[in-house]
Design an enzyme around this catalytic site. Structure first.
Site, PDB file in Angstrom:
ATOM      1  N   GLY A  54       1.020  -1.089   0.088  1.00 50.58           N
ATOM      2  CA  GLY A  54       0.125   0.141  -0.208  1.00 50.58           C
ATOM      3  C   GLY A  54       0.915   1.281  -0.051  1.00 50.58           C
ATOM      4  CD  GLN A  59       3.329   5.853   3.101  1.00 50.19           C
ATOM      5  OE1 GLN A  59       2.447   5.387   2.417  1.00 50.19           O
ATOM      6  NE2 GLN A  59       3.934   5.158   3.583  1.00 50.19           N
ATOM      7  CB  CYS A 100       5.088   2.110   8.131  1.00 50.07           C
ATOM      8  SG  CYS A 100       4.541   3.678   7.120  1.00 50.07           S
ATOM      9  CG  LEU A 101       6.590   1.234   2.221  1.00 49.32           C
ATOM     10  CD1 LEU A 101       5.750   1.463   0.676  1.00 49.32           C
ATOM     11  CD2 LEU A 101       7.595   0.040   1.990  1.00 49.32           C
ATOM     12  CG  HIS A 142      -0.990   1.322   7.277  1.00 50.67           C
ATOM     13  ND1 HIS A 142      -0.201   0.756   8.496  1.00 50.67           N
ATOM     14  CD2 HIS A 142      -0.322   1.927   6.612  1.00 50.67           C
ATOM     15  CE1 HIS A 142       1.114   1.318   8.046  1.00 50.67           C
ATOM     16  NE2 HIS A 142       0.910   2.094   7.070  1.00 50.67           N
ATOM     17  CD  GLU A 143      -1.454   2.434   2.761  1.00 49.20           C
ATOM     18  OE1 GLU A 143      -0.913   3.557   2.862  1.00 49.20           O
ATOM     19  OE2 GLU A 143      -0.795   1.498   3.184  1.00 49.20           O
ATOM     20  CG  HIS A 146       0.026   6.656   5.886  1.00 50.28           C
ATOM     21  ND1 HIS A 146       1.064   7.205   6.568  1.00 50.28           N
ATOM     22  CD2 HIS A 146       0.398   5.578   5.368  1.00 50.28           C
ATOM     23  CE1 HIS A 146       2.095   6.058   6.659  1.00 50.28           C
ATOM     24  NE2 HIS A 146       1.675   5.046   5.733  1.00 50.28           N
TER      25      HIS A 146
HETATM   26  O1  K1U Z   1       1.573   2.595   3.822  1.00 50.43           O
HETATM   27  C1  K1U Z   1       2.573   1.830   3.924  1.00 50.43           C
HETATM   28  O2  K1U Z   1       3.820   2.410   4.444  1.00 50.43           O
HETATM   29  C2  K1U Z   1       2.829   0.628   3.254  1.00 50.43           C
HETATM   30  C3  K1U Z   1       2.692  -0.484   4.036  1.00 50.43           C
HETATM   31  C4  K1U Z   1       1.164  -1.010   4.488  1.00 50.43           C
HETATM   32  C5  K1U Z   1       0.962  -1.915   5.286  1.00 50.43           C
HETATM   33  C6  K1U Z   1       1.437  -3.254   5.510  1.00 50.43           C
HETATM   34  C7  K1U Z   1       1.217  -4.023   6.562  1.00 50.43           C
HETATM   35  C8  K1U Z   1       0.011  -3.870   7.208  1.00 50.43           C
HETATM   36  C9  K1U Z   1      -0.705  -2.789   6.780  1.00 50.43           C
HETATM   37  C10 K1U Z   1      -0.515  -2.074   6.038  1.00 50.43           C
HETATM   38  C11 K1U Z   1       3.755  -1.852   3.450  1.00 50.43           C
HETATM   39  O3  K1U Z   1       3.745  -2.168   2.466  1.00 50.43           O
HETATM   40  S1  K1U Z   1       4.927  -2.160   4.674  1.00 50.43           S
HETATM   41  C12 K1U Z   1       5.746  -3.622   3.621  1.00 50.43           C
HETATM   42  C13 K1U Z   1       4.908  -4.806   3.583  1.00 50.43           C
HETATM   43  O4  K1U Z   1       3.924  -4.916   4.311  1.00 50.43           O
HETATM   44  C14 K1U Z   1       5.483  -5.827   2.269  1.00 50.43           C
HETATM   45  C15 K1U Z   1       6.525  -5.660   1.914  1.00 50.43           C
HETATM   46  C16 K1U Z   1       6.891  -6.678   0.880  1.00 50.43           C
HETATM   47  C17 K1U Z   1       5.993  -7.874   0.899  1.00 50.43           C
HETATM   48  C18 K1U Z   1       4.898  -7.885   1.507  1.00 50.43           C
HETATM   49  C19 K1U Z   1       4.557  -7.067   2.528  1.00 50.43           C
HETATM   50 ZN    ZN Z   2       2.565   3.313   6.043  1.00 48.41          ZN
END
Ligand code: K1U
Ligand code: ZN
Length: 179
Positions: A54, A59, A100-101, A142-143, A146
């Site tokens: 996401g 971001q 979270c990225l 989560h998004e 944000h």
């Molecule tokens: O919003 C963001 O920062 C993105 C975040 C979203 C998220 C992850 C987990 C639960 C709720 C919301 C991410 O994508 S973090 C990276 C991640 O979860 C992932 C990366 C590679 C493969 C699978 C998952």
């Molecule tokens: Zn996030």
């Protein structure tokens, strides 16, 4: 900024404590159509490159109410939501490990409503609704957080939040020292 095969640019992802992550994004209007045509492909390119499941516009430094998600494991299932709004939440909750990225390498269990119903517009402006559960539900919540300047750590106790944010600050300081 690098570019993908689709021609869409991969944008830099802002890291906590970037102030824009704490701002509330504004609704998208018809006047934003051109910006949406540019922003949505760039957000997908950035999310897939990270990689993540996401991404919210804050971001990548935009204060428009735009999110993209793709929680599919095999075939891509991209979803772009403009002006997403949660219109119903289940009383039942679910706990999911979140990352979270914008807080790289930090993870914690977050408890949220298990199921949500959302209203949104697609990038062409058509009104849509979606019901979600499981990882998609957690990711959409989560998004949308944000877009309201909320980070997943805000759902944790002050103690857990401070530990995680201190770990992040230390890791970022070490990264900068090595650069
Ligand atoms: O919003 C963001 O920062 C993105 C975040 C979203 C998220 C992850 C987990 C639960 C709720 C919301 C991410 O994508 S973090 C990276 C991640 O979860 C992932 C990366 C590679 C493969 C699978 C998952
Ligand atoms: Zn996030």
């Amino acid at each position: 900024m690098s570019e993908t095969q689709t021609g869409a640019p991969v944008l830099p992802i802002l890291i906590h404590p970037a102030p824009v992550l704490r701002r509330t994004a504004r609704p998208v209007t018809a006047a934003d159509a051109e910006e949406i045509r540019r922003l949505v492909p760039a957000m997908f390119a950035t999310m897939y490159k990270a990689p993540g499941i996401g991404l919210a516009a804050n971001q990548v430094g935009s204060l428009l109410r735009v999110i993209v998600v793709d929680v599919a494991k095999d075939e891509p299932a991209p979803l772009a939501l403009i002006n997403p709004e949660i219109v119903a939440r289940s009383d039942e909750t679910a706990t999911q490990e979140e990352g979270c990225l914008s807080l790289p390498d930090q993870y914690a269990e977050v408890t949220r409503p298990a199921r949500v119903r959302l209203r949104y517009q697609d990038p062409e402006g058509a009104r849509k609704e979606i019901e979600a559960e499981g990882l998609l539900s957690a990711c959409l919540q989560h998004e949308i957080d944000h877009l309201n300047g909320i980070l997943f750590v805000d759902h944790l106790s002050a103690l857990k939040r401070n530990i995680l944010l201190r770990k992040l600050a230390k890791a970022q300081k070490e990264l900068k020292a090595r650069a």
